[in-house]
Scaffold this motif. Structure first.
Motif: not given
Length: 206
Positions: A9-14, A63-65, A67-72, A74-78
């Motif tokens: 996640x650190x490399x991914x985030x950077x 990809x992050x949506x 993988x990491x935030x399945x509940x939110x 829809x909002x983040x994809x928008x």
């Protein structure tokens, strides 16, 4: 690349932050260039490259949506889907040439300043396109010899030139456009033609 970074996640985030900075604040600074005659062609190419960064952000964000935030997700994809619209809003005013005729006017004024029996060497995609527009669409300045130096080594382009000019260029041989251009200049000068070059900033040099 995604498979290499997956689980780190650190490399991914950077990596994500790096793309965001490169195609965000830094991109805005590089792209804030003055709008002037024959400069918009460069700006269009520069701004079109922003789509690469936007595409990368969308891919990573989706990809992050998932993988990491399945509940939110829809909002983040928008919100992520608004990135292309944001790029259009920010970039279009710089790139749009709607109702802008300064390039045509500049080229027409340059043509009008040429003496009879003049040959004009034009470099740059946009000036070349404007020159062709005036000659083949508007039917103006058809007696001037127009040379595009970057194309003189191409047989299909030589077919567009006057027979004597094309023959002089073909005799130069080789593949270096400079040899073809030198041969064309010698041919035209020997026949009393004045030679000028048109630069990207809209100036004529004799």
């Amino acid at each position: 690349l995604d498979s290499v970074l997956q689980g780190r996640r650190l490399r991914y985030g950077l990596f994500f932050v790096g793309i965001s900075v490169a195609y965000g604040p830094l991109f805005a600074l590089w792209g804030n260039q003055p709008s002037q005659d024959f400069y918009s062609d460069l700006m269009e190419r520069f701004y079109s490259s922003s789509l690469i960064g936007v595409g990368g952000l969308l891919a990573l964000g989706i990809d992050w949506c998932l993988e990491l935030y399945p509940q939110q997700r829809r909002q983040i994809l928008s919100a992520l889907c608004c990135l292309p619209l944001q790029a259009l809003i920010l970039n279009f005013p710089k790139c749009s040439q709607r109702n802008q005729y300064q390039s045509v006017d500049t080229m027409r004024a340059s043509f009008l300043s040429l003496p009879p029996r003049s040959a004009l060497f034009i470099s740059g995609d946009l000036p070349a396109g404007v020159a062709d527009y005036l000659r083949y669409v508007k039917g103006e300045f058809t007696k001037a010899v127009i040379i595009y130096p970057g194309l003189t080594s191409a047989p299909w382009y030589l077919d567009r030139l006057p027979a004597g000019v094309a023959l002089a260029a073909s005799r130069a041989g080789g593949t270096d456009p400079r040899r073809f251009n030198d041969a064309i200049m010698k041919h035209l000068r020997a026949r009393g033609w004045d030679i000028y070059s048109f630069t990207l900033d809209g100036t004529l040099e004799g």
